[in-house]
Write an enzyme that holds these catalytic residues in place. Structure first.
Site, PDB file in Angstrom:
ATOM      1  N   TYR A  92       3.322  -2.630  17.943  1.00 46.54           N
ATOM      2  CA  TYR A  92       4.110  -3.479  17.042  1.00 46.54           C
ATOM      3  C   TYR A  92       4.374  -4.848  17.663  1.00 46.54           C
ATOM      4  O   TYR A  92       4.140  -5.880  17.030  1.00 46.54           O
ATOM      5  CB  TYR A  92       5.432  -2.785  16.721  1.00 46.54           C
TER       6      TYR A  92
ATOM      7  N   ASN B 250       0.817  -1.218   0.000  1.00 48.81           N
ATOM      8  CA  ASN B 250       0.000   0.000   0.000  1.00 48.81           C
ATOM      9  C   ASN B 250       0.850   1.267   0.000  1.00 48.81           C
ATOM     10  O   ASN B 250       0.319   2.380  -0.050  1.00 48.81           O
ATOM     11  CB  ASN B 250      -0.975   0.015   1.181  1.00 48.81           C
TER      12      ASN B 250
END
Length: 328
Positions: free
Chosen positions: A146, A33
């Protein structure tokens, strides 16, 4: 011709993986993306008949026509400067994105390898880190978006393997460096080299006694390739066990770049791990893999790459231009 889908393909590691599988004779379907990826990393592959690129976010849905033999899921922000800026997208790509890709692997009968990270170990209480260590992670700290995203990714991957019989592999990647890293992505090596090239002092956070272990990208790609071709479903550490303190590393960069800058110290970020060193016994035993490239040689190649970039790259923060490169 075997077909492979590589997500996060325009990133540092993803683009090197595209190169490797093109070299191996695969038809490569690249997907990214471009939130953190750089389409220029793939520009040399665009004219090839066995390569196609899709500008797409795998968190939404994933559709690939035709047969598919392998999937490499490398779509995720990987540096603190990125995942602290886009925390929700970071969580989604490792949860929703991984779920969709596992479903695609199941539907296509494909083998899938997901890219996990040494960050699943958090600030480790075991040193060096073995794959059976569960980690020391703060789930609500700034790095939690994360760390926990990757831990969930491992859990759902193993669930699909156990309950659906999907062929899966999990690679736990330790600090890796080489050409195509972004100079301004916040990670220690490009940060140091970028500061040296700009004539700035090198910034060390904390007292510099924290350690890291740096693996050259070619070694890492070889380890990933061998893992994908194996039947190993448990996580495997891939990294270089040659440990060094951050202060020592800063001095190596100063010597490499032949600059006169000094090292300055700033407070350590929250939850920054004090030690990071892989135990690669499993990789050596099961994959017959270990790193080959000496750090001095790898750093020389990487520094030459950064020096070759236009001066504007030293201050550029985003690399998302993709018009003109996308195949429709």
């Amino acid at each position: 011709m075997k077909r492979i889908l590589i997500t996060g393909a325009a990133g540092f590691l993803g683009s090197h993986l595209c190169d490797r599988f093109i070299k191996e004779g695969y038809y490569v379907i690249a997907m990214d993306n471009l939130i953190t990826g750089n389409i220029e990393n793939l520009s040399h592959l665009m004219p090839l008949a066995n390569f196609e690129f899709f500008h797409h976010d795998v968190s939404n849905y994933v559709h690939v026509s035709g047969e598919l033999d392998y999937i490499l899921h490398f779509a995720s922000p990987a540096s603190p400067i990125d995942y602290l800026k886009i925390p929700i997208q970071t969580l989604k790509v490792s949860s929703l994105g991984t779920h969709r890709l596992l479903g695609l692997a199941k539907a296509k009968g494909a083998k899938i390898l997901v890219a996990s990270t040494s960050e699943v170990y958090g600030d480790p209480l075991v040193h060096p880190q073995t794959e059976d260590y569960w980690g020391n992670v703060n789930p609500i700290g700034p790095r939690g978006v994360y760390d926990e995203a990757k831990r969930f990714q491992e859990a759902i991957t193993m669930a699909y393997h156990t309950y659906h019989g999907v062929r899966t592999s999990i690679v736990r990647i330790f600090n890796t460096y080489g050409p195509r890293m972004r100079l301004n992505d916040g990670r220690v090596l490009p940060a140091f080299i970028g500061q040296a090239l700009r004539g700035e002092d090198l910034t060390v956070f904390g007292d510099g006694s924290q350690t890291r272990s740096f693996c050259y990208v070619d070694d890492l790609i070889e380890g990933i390739y061998r893992l994908l071709m194996s039947d190993i479903s448990e996580p495997v550490n891939i990294g270089n066990p040659n440990e060094i303190t951050i202060s020592q590393f800063a001095e190596e960069i100063i010597k490499l770049t032949n600059t006169t800058q000094k090292v300055i110290y700033k407070p350590l970020p929250v939850d920054d791990p004090m030690q990071r060193q892989p135990d690669i016994t499993r990789a050596k035993t099961l994959l017959r893999w270990e790193p080959k490239v000496d750090r001095a040689e790898g750093l020389r190649i990487t520094y030459e790459y950064f020096k070759s970039l236009p001066e504007t790259e030293l201050y550029k923060k985003e690399h998302n231009t993709f018009e003109g490169y996308i195949k429709h």
